[in-house]
Structures are given as structure tokens and as C-alpha cells.
Design a protein around this motif. Structure first.
Motif, short mmCIF file in Angstrom:
data_model
loop_
_atom_site.label_atom_id
_atom_site.label_comp_id
_atom_site.label_asym_id
_atom_site.label_seq_id
_atom_site.Cartn_x
_atom_site.Cartn_y
_atom_site.Cartn_z
N THR A 226 -32.24 -18.05 -12.50
CA THR A 226 -32.92 -16.84 -12.01
C THR A 226 -31.97 -16.02 -11.14
O THR A 226 -30.97 -16.53 -10.63
CB THR A 226 -34.17 -17.21 -11.21
N THR A 227 -32.28 -14.75 -11.00
CA THR A 227 -31.47 -13.83 -10.21
C THR A 227 -32.31 -13.22 -9.10
O THR A 227 -33.46 -12.84 -9.33
CB THR A 227 -30.91 -12.70 -11.10
N ILE A 228 -31.74 -13.15 -7.90
CA ILE A 228 -32.45 -12.54 -6.77
C ILE A 228 -31.56 -11.49 -6.12
O ILE A 228 -30.33 -11.52 -6.26
CB ILE A 228 -32.85 -13.59 -5.72
N LYS A 229 -32.18 -10.55 -5.44
CA LYS A 229 -31.44 -9.53 -4.69
C LYS A 229 -31.23 -10.02 -3.26
O LYS A 229 -32.17 -10.46 -2.59
CB LYS A 229 -32.24 -8.22 -4.65
N VAL A 230 -29.98 -9.97 -2.79
CA VAL A 230 -29.68 -10.40 -1.43
C VAL A 230 -28.70 -9.40 -0.79
O VAL A 230 -27.94 -8.73 -1.50
CB VAL A 230 -29.07 -11.81 -1.39
#
Length: 413
Positions: A226-230
Motif C-alpha cells: 500500500t501507499t500512503i502520503k507522508v
């Protein structure tokens, strides 16, 4: 005309200053001059710490983990001073201390602890140690003296049966970690006799800070796909860099450069577990020797902050330290004539990495427990199971402030 020239000079100086802002050259470093035995101790601590880190990862599902090998090593070294027989031998093997005498270990740790805390005015680094022991137990002076002299341990005798004892221990932890870790002991068992503590606190400012305006929300790929915004920080810097088929790595300095954060970025097709699997004293030394100063490294990395805790009993057993945890088998006869064994080794850590620098803390606690009540003073039973009288008095004058009788001890919520 003179005014224009002065303005141009001012502009040029401002531009030069701005360009140099993110490429500050650290002042000359202090040097820790290690003798052969001290270098061997550091190598042993690194080997122990890397193996411990591997086992912590194997044993934990937490996404983020962190330990302080130095904290764990120092705490165990303090406990080691009280060990004898097979218990001592097993601790030596687990801690990779083979070949070093007790005097060499003491001398090397004393030098190292002192030197590490006085390297850089822009980095606050403190190592603190303490021994809290039950007031009903006599501790051998030699054990206390060596820990006070070598490790500068604070020593305090406490009433372990009092609820305030847990608060005293946790208050010490809170103070020594600058409020970053506030609890290491939940409660004390009636048979607990000693809590040995090490605390480490680090607060370092980057030699070249990240510009907060350069921080932007970007994608971060997690292990599960999965990909998250940080928030990702960014800066361009001249620093130590190395690369191989397993990873790229940088050393980002704090303050005058005596302390660094090393970041290992796995190469395409590799992951962080692959790097962990390759950790050893030999590989670590090889990797550190391969760093070279490199111009214009474009760093993009996330801020991060987290806490981590782990019980280390089982991990230390896997590393060969077995008998120290077994009642009536453990030999800590250099601590006390009371039979003691280690009932718990706990480790907690905290880290905050941001544009300005890094704040980190770690605490290791070792709880010693007795196998029996032994010579503890006999308790006098006091079972209030019938009507009673009570009074509240002032201690110095014995003045009665309140007095009453209870015939029906009702209690309404």
C-alpha cells in the motif's frame, strides 16, 4: 554610484550566505582515543547490539522498532558485576565479552561513558545509571562501589512494599529521558529486591538543517504494497555516502559532526529485512569503511516519530544467557547473600526525527527477584473485620483532628 556598488556587494554577500546555509562545514571534531581493549569492547557491544536488533525484529510485528544497544549493554554490564560461576560465563558469551577481563571492561566503560558525553556542544547526550534496592536486603558494598565508581550509578535504598517505590523509579526515568519515557515499571512484586536502570537521552541538531518550506506530502510505499502520503523533508548536502548491491547509504551529521544518523536505503529488488539479515560486526565495519565524502547528495526522507518497547528475557535466553533467569540456579552472589535471579529485562525507546534534528531516548531496566522471603521481618496480621474507631491526628503535637467509630462500613459510589 557608490550606493549602487554597496547594494551590489550586499546582495552578493547575502546570496553567498544563502547558498552556504545548507552546506555548513562542521568545526574540527574532538577525538576519542581508544586503546586496544576499549576498541575491543566497542566491537563486542556492536556485535551484541546488531544480533539483538535482528532478534527484536524477528520477535515483533510492530511496523517501527528501535533499540539502544549501548543502553542494553551498559545495563547488562552493571548486572554482570554481580554475577559469578556459570551465570557470569553465560553473560560473557551472550554479551560477546570473551577475552576481556573484568578490570578491562570496567576501565573501558568508564572511559567510553565519560567521552561520549563531552563531544559536541550542539548535541546533548547523557547516559545515566541507577540502582534501586529493597531496604530489607543487604547489598554487598563491592557491587555498589564498582557500579558507583565505573558507571556513576545513583544508588537508593527503597521500601519496595510502598506504592511510592514504583513512582520513585519511574520519576527517575522521566527525569533522565527529558519526559520522553515516563514509565518502565508497572508494579513491584513482593519478592522483587532490586531494579537496575540505564537511561540514554540524545538531542542533536543537524549540521545542515532541512528547510521546512521544502517539506511536501509525497508517497511512501509500505511493505504490504500500500501507499500512503507522508511529509517528506528535502535538502541538498555534501556528506558521506556509499552504495552496493544491497543498499545506498548516507551519514547525516549532527552539530560538529561527531554524531551522525546513518540511513540505509535498500536497492531495487531488496528490502529492509534483507539489510537486517546481513547485519554483523564484520559487515558493519566493512560498510562503515566504505563511506566517502560525496558532493550534492539530494536527500528526500520522511519525518518520523515513534515509541517502542520490548521484553528482552526470551531474546537474551536465545543468545545464550539462560541461567540468569532461573530461580535457585542463577548465581548473583556478588550482589547479595540473598538468592537472586533476573525476573525481567525491559527496554523502551523513543525517537523524533524532523527538519531541525533528532531527539531520542532509551531505558533498560533489569529487575532482580528473590526465590523466597528469606529473612524478611515477619508480618503482624491486622484484619479489620468488626466495628472500629478511627482518628486523624497531627504528627508533631498528636492533636486529634478527627475521631470516629465505624460500625457499618458502607461505601456509596
Amino acid at each position: 554610484m557608490k550606493t549602487i556598488i554597496l547594494l551590489l556587494l550586499a546582495f552578493m554577500l547575502t546570496s553567498i550566505s544563502s547558498c552556504q546555509k545548507n552546506d555548513v562545514q562542521p568545526p574540527e571534531n574532538n577525538i576519542i582515543d581508544l586503546d586496544e581493549k576499549s576498541a575491543k569492547l566497542i566491537e563486542a557491544d556492536n556485535e551484541f547490539g546488531l544480533e539483538m536488533f535482528q532478534k527484536v525484529r524477528e520477535d515483533n510485528d510492530d511496523e517501527n522498532i528501535m533499540i539502544s544497544p549501548l543502553s542494553i549493554s551498559v545495563a547488562l554490564a552493571m548486572a554482570y558485576k554481580g554475577a559469578d560461576g556459570d551465570t557470569k560465563t553465560e553473560m560473557e558469551k551472550a554479551m560477546k565479552l570473551n577475552g576481556l577481563t573484568t578490570d578491562e571492561i570496567n576501565t573501558s566503560y568508564k572511559m567510553l561513558i565519560s567521552a561520549l558525553q563531552s563531544l559536541d556542544e550542539d548535541v546533548f547526550f547523557e547516559i545515566a545509571n541507577a540502582i534501586f534496592y529493597a531496604d530489607i536486603m543487604e547489598v554487598k558494598p563491592g557491587f555498589l562501589d564498582v557500579n558507583k565508581t565505573v558507571y556513576e550509578a545513583e544508588i537508593e535504598r527503597l521500601d519496595f512494599s510502598s506504592p511510592g517505590a514504583v513512582n520513585t523509579i519511574n520519576d527517575w526515568v522521566t527525569e533522565k529521558t527529558n519526559d520522553k519515557i515516563t514509565k518502565i515499571i508497572e508494579l513491584l512484586d513482593p519478592l522483587d529486591r532490586m531494579v537496575l536502570l540505564n537511561a540514554i537521552y540524545f538531542n542533536g541538531i543537524w549540521t545542515n538543517e532541512f528547510d521546512e518550506e521544502g517539506t511536501h506530502e509525497l508517497d511512501f510505499n509500505k511493505p504490504d504494497g500500500t501507499t500512503i502520503k507522508v511529509p517528506m523533508m528535502n535538502k541538498l548536502e555534501n556528506l558521506d555516502y556509499t552504495a552496493n548491491s544491497l543498499f545506498k547509504a548516507i551519514k547525516m551529521p549532527y552539530g560538529n559532526g561527531q554524531y551522525n544518523m546513518v540511513i540505509f536505503l535498500p536497492e531495487t529488488g531488496k528490502n529492509s529485512q534483507n539489510v537486517i539479515d546481513e547485519l554483523s560486526a564484520a559487515s558493519w565495519k566493512k560498510w562503515m569503511d566504505e563511506f566517502e565524502k560525496t558532493d550534492r547528495v539530494d536527500i528526500t526522507m520522511p519525518r518520523f516519530k515513534f515509541e517502542f518497547e520490548a521484553g528482552l528475557n526470551d531474546l537474551l535466553k536465545k543468545m545464550g544467557m539462560q541461567k540468569a533467569f532461573i530461580p535457585e540456579v542463577a548465581d548473583f552472589s556478588k550482589i547479595s547473600d540473598v538468592e537472586l535471579y533476573i525476573s525481567a529485562v525491559k527496554h523502551k525507546s523513543f525517537i523524533d526525527v524532523n527538519e531541525t534534528g533528532t531527539e531520542a531516548a532509551a531505558v533498560t531496566s533489569i529487575t532482580f527477584t528473590t526465590t523466597s522471603i528469606g529473612n524478611e521481618p515477619q508480618k503482624v496480621p491486622f484484619f479489620v473485620n468488626k466495628p472500629f474507631v478511627f482518628a486523624i491526628t497531627e504528627n508533631n503535637t498528636d492533636a486529634i483532628l478527627f475521631i470516629g467509630e465505624v460500625q457499618n462500613p458502607e461505601y456509596d459510589e
